[in-house]
Design an enzyme around this catalytic site. Sequence first.
Site, PDB file in Angstrom:
ATOM      1  N   GLU A   1       0.876  -1.312   0.080  1.00  0.00           N
ATOM      2  CA  GLU A   1       0.076  -0.042   0.022  1.00  0.00           C
ATOM      3  C   GLU A   1       1.135   1.235   0.114  1.00  0.00           C
ATOM      4  O   GLU A   1       2.113   1.106   0.655  1.00  0.00           O
ATOM      5  CB  GLU A   1      -1.012  -0.085   1.342  1.00  0.00           C
ATOM      6  CG  GLU A   1      -0.032   0.106   2.568  1.00  0.00           C
ATOM      7  CD  GLU A   1      -0.861  -0.603   3.858  1.00  0.00           C
ATOM      8  OE1 GLU A   1      -2.003   0.141   3.939  1.00  0.00           O
ATOM      9  OE2 GLU A   1      -0.313  -1.100   4.481  1.00  0.00           O
TER      10      GLU A   1
ATOM     11  N   LYS B   1       2.647   4.603   1.135  1.00  0.00           N
ATOM     12  CA  LYS B   1       2.913   5.286   2.497  1.00  0.00           C
ATOM     13  C   LYS B   1       2.757   6.893   2.443  1.00  0.00           C
ATOM     14  O   LYS B   1       3.013   7.441   1.496  1.00  0.00           O
ATOM     15  CB  LYS B   1       4.532   5.080   2.700  1.00  0.00           C
ATOM     16  CG  LYS B   1       4.693   5.478   4.094  1.00  0.00           C
ATOM     17  CD  LYS B   1       6.317   5.252   4.392  1.00  0.00           C
ATOM     18  CE  LYS B   1       6.687   5.354   5.894  1.00  0.00           C
ATOM     19  NZ  LYS B   1       6.727   6.819   6.051  1.00  0.00           N
TER      20      LYS B   1
ATOM     21  N   ASP C   1       2.122  10.616   3.534  1.00  0.00           N
ATOM     22  CA  ASP C   1       3.062  11.597   4.191  1.00  0.00           C
ATOM     23  C   ASP C   1       2.335  12.213   5.000  1.00  0.00           C
ATOM     24  O   ASP C   1       1.868  13.319   4.644  1.00  0.00           O
ATOM     25  CB  ASP C   1       3.975  12.051   3.091  1.00  0.00           C
ATOM     26  CG  ASP C   1       5.257  12.592   3.613  1.00  0.00           C
ATOM     27  OD1 ASP C   1       5.500  12.248   4.924  1.00  0.00           O
ATOM     28  OD2 ASP C   1       6.031  13.289   2.969  1.00  0.00           O
TER      29      ASP C   1
ATOM     30  N   TYR D   1      -4.257   1.951   8.376  1.00  0.00           N
ATOM     31  CA  TYR D   1      -3.446   0.967   7.924  1.00  0.00           C
ATOM     32  C   TYR D   1      -2.959   0.056   8.735  1.00  0.00           C
ATOM     33  O   TYR D   1      -2.455  -1.045   8.369  1.00  0.00           O
ATOM     34  CB  TYR D   1      -1.830   1.843   7.346  1.00  0.00           C
ATOM     35  CG  TYR D   1      -1.188   2.565   8.336  1.00  0.00           C
ATOM     36  CD1 TYR D   1      -0.718   2.165   9.650  1.00  0.00           C
ATOM     37  CD2 TYR D   1      -1.207   3.840   8.030  1.00  0.00           C
ATOM     38  CE1 TYR D   1      -0.193   2.966  10.296  1.00  0.00           C
ATOM     39  CE2 TYR D   1      -0.448   4.652   8.870  1.00  0.00           C
ATOM     40  CZ  TYR D   1      -0.063   4.212  10.272  1.00  0.00           C
ATOM     41  OH  TYR D   1       0.394   5.224  10.987  1.00  0.00           O
TER      42      TYR D   1
ATOM     43  N   LYS E   1      11.089   3.419   0.445  1.00  0.00           N
ATOM     44  CA  LYS E   1      10.806   4.763   0.342  1.00  0.00           C
ATOM     45  C   LYS E   1      11.157   5.040  -1.520  1.00  0.00           C
ATOM     46  O   LYS E   1      11.948   4.401  -2.035  1.00  0.00           O
ATOM     47  CB  LYS E   1      11.523   5.493   1.119  1.00  0.00           C
ATOM     48  CG  LYS E   1      11.769   5.393   2.434  1.00  0.00           C
ATOM     49  CD  LYS E   1      10.571   5.812   2.987  1.00  0.00           C
ATOM     50  CE  LYS E   1      10.439   7.461   3.392  1.00  0.00           C
ATOM     51  NZ  LYS E   1      11.188   7.777   4.480  1.00  0.00           N
TER      52      LYS E   1
ATOM     53  N   CYS F   1      14.116  47.897 -12.352  1.00  0.00           N
ATOM     54  CA  CYS F   1      14.122  46.848 -13.268  1.00  0.00           C
ATOM     55  C   CYS F   1      15.326  46.237 -13.865  1.00  0.00           C
ATOM     56  O   CYS F   1      16.140  47.007 -14.378  1.00  0.00           O
ATOM     57  CB  CYS F   1      13.176  46.752 -14.409  1.00  0.00           C
ATOM     58  SG  CYS F   1      12.987  45.717 -15.675  1.00  0.00           S
TER      59      CYS F   1
ATOM     60  N   CYS G   1      15.396  46.834 -17.855  1.00  0.00           N
ATOM     61  CA  CYS G   1      15.316  48.113 -18.445  1.00  0.00           C
ATOM     62  C   CYS G   1      15.632  49.322 -17.595  1.00  0.00           C
ATOM     63  O   CYS G   1      15.687  50.374 -18.082  1.00  0.00           O
ATOM     64  CB  CYS G   1      14.162  48.182 -19.187  1.00  0.00           C
ATOM     65  SG  CYS G   1      12.771  48.539 -17.905  1.00  0.00           S
TER      66      CYS G   1
ATOM     67  N   CYS H   1       7.839  45.564 -12.986  1.00  0.00           N
ATOM     68  CA  CYS H   1       8.547  46.577 -13.695  1.00  0.00           C
ATOM     69  C   CYS H   1       7.634  47.568 -14.357  1.00  0.00           C
ATOM     70  O   CYS H   1       6.352  47.268 -14.696  1.00  0.00           O
ATOM     71  CB  CYS H   1       9.212  46.075 -15.147  1.00  0.00           C
ATOM     72  SG  CYS H   1       9.795  46.922 -16.190  1.00  0.00           S
TER      73      CYS H   1
ATOM     74  N   CYS I   1      10.175  47.324 -22.118  1.00  0.00           N
ATOM     75  CA  CYS I   1      11.207  46.816 -21.421  1.00  0.00           C
ATOM     76  C   CYS I   1      11.769  45.477 -22.132  1.00  0.00           C
ATOM     77  O   CYS I   1      10.806  44.686 -22.481  1.00  0.00           O
ATOM     78  CB  CYS I   1      10.684  46.391 -20.031  1.00  0.00           C
ATOM     79  SG  CYS I   1      11.523  45.139 -19.228  1.00  0.00           S
TER      80      CYS I   1
HETATM   81  S1  IVH Z   1       2.342   0.581   8.855  1.00  0.00           S
HETATM   82  C1  IVH Z   1       3.467  -1.256  12.883  1.00  0.00           C
HETATM   83  N1  IVH Z   1       1.310   1.599   6.708  1.00  0.00           N
HETATM   84  O1  IVH Z   1       4.766   6.010   8.267  1.00  0.00           O
HETATM   85  C2  IVH Z   1       3.688  -0.210  11.726  1.00  0.00           C
HETATM   86  N2  IVH Z   1       2.575   3.129   7.910  1.00  0.00           N
HETATM   87  O2  IVH Z   1       7.531   5.552   8.848  1.00  0.00           O
HETATM   88  C3  IVH Z   1       2.656   0.557  11.606  1.00  0.00           C
HETATM   89  N3  IVH Z   1       2.605   5.455   7.115  1.00  0.00           N
HETATM   90  O3  IVH Z   1       4.362   5.814  11.665  1.00  0.00           O
HETATM   91  C4  IVH Z   1       2.855   1.461  10.362  1.00  0.00           C
HETATM   92  N4  IVH Z   1       1.509   5.088   5.576  1.00  0.00           N
HETATM   93  O4  IVH Z   1       2.822   7.128  10.582  1.00  0.00           O
HETATM   94  C5  IVH Z   1       2.205   2.005   7.815  1.00  0.00           C
HETATM   95  N5  IVH Z   1       0.367   2.401   4.758  1.00  0.00           N
HETATM   96  C6  IVH Z   1       1.352   2.843   5.908  1.00  0.00           C
HETATM   97  C7  IVH Z   1       1.604   4.013   6.223  1.00  0.00           C
HETATM   98  C8  IVH Z   1       2.368   4.243   7.204  1.00  0.00           C
HETATM   99  C9  IVH Z   1       2.164   5.979   6.231  1.00  0.00           C
HETATM  100  C10 IVH Z   1       3.515   6.202   8.355  1.00  0.00           C
HETATM  101  C11 IVH Z   1       3.163   5.745   9.551  1.00  0.00           C
HETATM  102  C12 IVH Z   1       4.294   5.258  10.582  1.00  0.00           C
HETATM  103  C13 IVH Z   1       5.367   5.770   9.631  1.00  0.00           C
HETATM  104  C14 IVH Z   1       6.739   5.124   9.553  1.00  0.00           C
END
Ligand code: IVH
Length: 666
Positions: free
Chosen positions: A116, A118, A120, A227, A315, A409, A412, A425, A431
Site C-alpha cells: 500500500e 505510504k 506522508d 493502515y 521509500k 527593473c 530596463c 517593472c 522593457c
Molecule cells: S504501517 C507497525 N502503513 O509511516 C507499523 N505506516 O515510517 C505501523 N505510514 O508511523 C505503520 N502510511 O505514520 C504503515 N500504509 C502505511 C503507512 C504508514 C504512512 C506512516 C506511519 C508510520 C510511519 C513509519
Amino acid sequence: MDAATAAAQVRINELMTEIDRHDYLYYVLDAPVIGDTEYDKLFRELKDLEKKHPELASPHSPTQKVGGHVVSALNPITHAIRMLSLDNAFNDDEFSRFNAVIVDECAVDDVEYTAEPKYDGLASSIIYVDGILTLGGTRGDGQTGDDITHNVRTIKNLPLRLTGDYPKLLEVRGEIFMPREVFNKINEDQAAVGGKLYANPRNAASGAARQLDSKVAAKRSLAFCAYSLARAEGKQFKTQMEAMLALQSWGIPITKGLKIVKGLQGAKQYWSEVLASRDSLPYEIDGVVFKVNKISQQEEMGFNSTTPRFAIAWKFPAQEESTSLIDVDSQVGRTGAITPVGRLKPVKVGGVTVSNATLHNWLIVESLNLHVGDTVLVRRAGDVIPQIMTADEKARDPAAAKIVRPACCPSCGSPVVMEESTLRCSADFECPAQRQEKIINSVSRKLMNIDGLGESSVAALCDLGILKDLSDVYRLTVDDILKVPGTGAVSSQKLINAIEASKATTLPRLIWSLGIREVGESTSKLLAAKFSTLDALMNATREELLEIEGVGDKTADFVIKALQPGAAIREMALAMIELGVTPEVIQAKGDALAGRTYVITGTLPTMNRDAAVAALEALGAKVSGSVSKKTTAVIAGSDAGGKLAKAGLLGVPVMDEEALKALVGM
Ligand code: IVH
C-alpha cells in the site's frame, strides 16, 4: 415530546443514516450513487432541522464536522498498545535483503505481502467505543501522544459512527494527511502576504491536527486512511488483508491501492507502478509499505525494539533536500513581474538535479531574511517548479550578505512598483525582458504554435533588434533568421514555413497570444465565444465584457486598455491580421457532454491531442490534466503512465481512441 418534535426526530435519524451511507459510498468505497446537489440538499435539510430543534441534534451528526470545540491545551494520552514505527528500504537491494530474511525464517518462497502507499502525514490512533468515535491521538513518542479528538472529529472521510458488525471496542491506526490542493492553497495565501510557508503537507497536517480550535482544523480539510488494526474486541483475523477489509466494512477508509502482492517480483512491480502514479495523486506519498499478509507469519517474525520485523517502508526518492544558496537573481516575466530565483549549489531532488528554484515573491525572500550562502530546504513535488521553502537561520554565517529586492527593473532600469505581493517593472513594451518573454510565450505550442522558434532563437532575434513584438515574427525573412547563430538555410526555410502555417489559427489562440494581462487560455475562450471575431472584441464595451460569466472588473479593464485605439497591443493585433494571420470562425458549442470531465493520457493511435481536446470541448465536455474521483473517464493511448494508474486506483473508467471517436461521433 409533541407529535411535530417526534416527527422531526424520526426525520433527523433518517437523514443522519442516509448521509452517513453516502459518505461511506463516497469516501470509503469511492463509489458515490448521488451527485453533489442531491447530497447538499440532504445535508441542508438536516442542518435546518437541527437548528429548529437544537435539543434533538446529535453529537454524532455529520453536520458536526465543521468543528466548534475549543480546548485550552492538548492533553496527553497513553497508548494501550505502543505505536511502532517502520524500518526503511531505500533501494532494490535493501528490499531484497528484507525479503530474504522472511523467506528464510518463514520457509516460504514467494512471501505474500499486503502492499500500500505510504502516506506522508502523521500517525494517529483512533478509538471507537460502541461504534462511536471516542478518542483520537497522535503517536507522540509511541507510548504517550496528544489528545486531538476535537480535530479528528472534523475529518470528513472518517465516520463519527461505525456501521455493520463492528466490535464493541475498536482501535484503528492510520495516517492523518493533508490533500495537496489544501496545502498549496495555504502556502499561496501565506506567500501573498509574505508569511511563513509550511515546508510540506506533512508539517501542515501536523500543525492543523494540533490546533486548539477545531474550527481552524476543520478548514484545513484533513483526511485519514487506516493502515492497521490495533484492537478489535472479540474479532480475530488470519491475514492483514482480512483485518483491513473488516475495517472498511465498518466504515473506516483504508489506504487506497491496498493490494496483495507475491514475492520479490510482485513487490518490485507494485512499487514501480505506485511510483509512476505518485505525481498524479491528490495527496503526497513517500514510498510503499509492505507487510507480511499472514498473521501467523507476522507473529513468527516478531518485533525489533521499535519496529516490526514483518513490515518495511520502501521509500521513493525524497522530494526535499538541503543545499546552499549561491545567490538570488531577478527574472522579469512577460507581464513585468520580477520574481526572485534562487541559484543553488546543484542538488538531486526527487531524482532530478536542481540548480534553480523559485522563491514566490520578494516578500517571502524578506520574511526568510535570506543571506548569500544560506542552507535552504528545496522541495520539488509533482509538476510544481522546485521551490525554496525555508532557510536555516542557525547555520548562517554572521558575515554573509543580506539579499535585498532590486530597486529598479534589472532589464530596463525602469522604476519598480509593488502590486499586492508582486514586484513589477513599471514599463511595458519598452522593457526588453518583457518583450522577449511575451514573444516566447506567444509562439509556444498552445498559442501561435510556431514549431522551431524556441526561446534561444527569440532571444537572439530580440538582441539583434529584429523582433520587438509578436507581429514582427510575421515579418521575418530567411535572411533575418540566418543571423541567428547556428542556423542554416534549411532550418531557416523550415521556420519560415512554420510561421506561414501558424497564420491559420483559432480566435482563442490569437486572443491569448496578444498577451493581455489576466487573459489566459480560459478567458480567451470565453471572449472568443462571446464576440466571434477580433473586430467585435476590439469594439466591445466594458459592460459587454462584464456580461461574461468569468470576466471580472480587473480583466475587463485590462482588455479595454489593451484594445483601445492607439494601444500597442491593438496595433500589434491589427498588424498581425494585415500580415495574414486569419483566425477561423468558431463553431457554436454543443452541450451533449456538458458536466463531464475527461483526461487524455499517452499517445493516441491516430488523433493528435489537440484534435481530441477540441472534439470533446465542442460538445461541452471539460478536459482536465489530472485524474480525480470526479473524472468521467480517462482516455488512454500508448505509453500512458501515472494518470492511467491513478484511474485504476480510483476506479475511474478508461476508454481508448475508438471509444472516444464513438463518443464524439467521428
Ligand atoms: S504501517 C507497525 N502503513 O509511516 C507499523 N505506516 O515510517 C505501523 N505510514 O508511523 C505503520 N502510511 O505514520 C504503515 N500504509 C502505511 C503507512 C504508514 C504512512 C506512516 C506511519 C508510520 C510511519 C513509519
